[in-house]
Design an enzyme around this catalytic site. Structure first.
Site, short mmCIF file in Angstrom:
data_model
loop_
_atom_site.label_atom_id
_atom_site.label_comp_id
_atom_site.label_asym_id
_atom_site.label_seq_id
_atom_site.Cartn_x
_atom_site.Cartn_y
_atom_site.Cartn_z
CG ASN A 235 -2.86 -0.87 0.90
OD1 ASN A 235 -2.92 -1.23 -0.25
ND2 ASN A 235 -2.62 -1.32 1.46
CG ASP A 244 -8.66 -1.27 -2.45
OD1 ASP A 244 -7.82 -1.79 -1.18
OD2 ASP A 244 -8.96 0.38 -2.69
CD GLU A 270 -2.85 -7.35 6.42
OE1 GLU A 270 -1.57 -7.41 6.70
OE2 GLU A 270 -3.80 -6.31 6.65
#
Length: 350
Positions: A235, A244, A270
């Site tokens: 990220n 995503d 996750e």
């Protein structure tokens, strides 16, 4: 029931009559009843022709008849249209123009001053009816009036049934749409929008199903816990859109590796969990290996790996939460040992 003798003229200033609408007696509801009454009227009066004419919005309709030829219907309807209940009785034996018939008498189908129509009797020769015949005609007119009321009620009932059926159809359509919408909402409430897998709530439902004994026939089960390695780094380095997409691709890979009876879902963030009823530890390892191989083939915006912990238990002897906890501890061992690997819970056979 008012008895009317024929009247060929109209009072000055009276409302203009509606145009006549000749109609075969059999074309309307209760036509058989009106024909029967007309035959009775003809027989009681020893007359060749009797007619029941009803006043309707579009004009005068011949509802029932006895001895009436098709060519006489229009003329009789026209004559009926020119007669009003309030008019003074005309001379008996008025000739019906263009026919060999003479009007003997007419009885209004009226109740409370409102006329629904008239019962007419015709003969080939000018004559009048006696008091008894007129009384009998009045009785038949009351029956005809009752038939018109029954006809009206029947029509209203049919319309009411059609309206009710239409409402029921609309209600059934609405109910189907409501059920479909509720199913969709229920599915969305238990599905993770990003991965396409069941969400944490659905996994909670799995616990309840396990406690109810839905999987008892399987005898054993395994749990696979999956965690994306260095997901925060993905990220931070590539952006949340790429993160995503990694979640989406992993969800697709997990769906491709589980069996029909398995339950796999996103536990949060996750982390993913797969419940494998009927599987032992080796079966859990094989599923985990298939998943790692599938991940290696994913064409994702960035490469990623997963760490996996597996554990197995026996239904009736092991609690689902306890086995999930062992698989979770195995996952953390995989993290500590360098990630991108599969680790089985300590003490589990297989």
């Amino acid at each position: 029931m008012r008895v009317l003798h024929t009247a060929g003229d109209r009072r000055a200033g009276s409302a203009a009559p509606q145009p006549p609408v000749p109609c075969r007696a059999g074309s309307a509801p209760f036509a058989g009843a009106f024909d029967d009454l007309a035959r009775l009227a003809a027989a009681l009066c020893a007359a060749p022709v009797a007619v029941i004419a009803l006043g309707e919005a579009q004009g005068v309709r011949i509802a029932g008849s006895a001895g009436l030829s098709s060519g006489q219907a229009a003329r009789i309807a026209a004559r009926c249209a020119r007669v009003r209940q309030h008019e003074l009785p005309a001379l008996v034996a008025t000739a019906l123009p263009g026919t060999p018939l003479h009007l003997c008498a007419g009885v209004a189908l009226a109740d409370g001053g409102v006329s629904a129509g008239t019962l007419w009797v015709f003969d080939h020769t000018p004559r009048s009816l006696d008091a008894r015949q007129l009384d009998l005609l009045a009785a038949l007119a009351r029956q005809a009036l009752a038939s018109t009321e029954l006809q009206r009620l029947r029509t209203e009932l049919a319309e009411s049934r059609r309206a009710r059926q239409a409402l029921e159809n609309e209600l059934r359509t609405f109910q189907r749409e409501l059920v479909s919408a509720n199913v969709k909402l229920l599915r969305e409430a238990r599905q993770d929008a990003l991965s396409g897998l069941p969400n944490r709530r659905a996994l909670e439902d799995l616990r309840e199903r396990f406690r109810r004994g839905e999987f008892d026939a399987m005898g054993r089960f395994a749990v696979v816990v999956i965690d994306i390695d260095h997901f925060k780094r993905i990220n931070d380095s590539h952006g949340h859109a790429v993160g995503d997409e990694v979640i989406r691709r992993l969800g697709q890979a997990i769906r491709g590796c589980v069996r029909g009876q398995d339950v796999a879902g996103r536990h949060g963030g996750e982390e993913f969990v797969a419940f494998l009823p009927g599987a032992d530890l080796d079966g859990a390892r094989r599923m985990a290996e298939r998943l790692r191989e599938a991940i290696a083939r994913i064409d994702a915006p960035c490469a990623f790996t997963v760490s996996i912990g597996v554990a197995a238990g026996s239904i009736g002897a092991d609690d689902l939460d306890a086995v999930m906890e062992r698989a979770d501890r195995a996952l953390y061992r995989a993290k500590r040992e360098g990630r991108d690997r599969i680790v089985a819970a300590q003490g589990d056979a297989g």
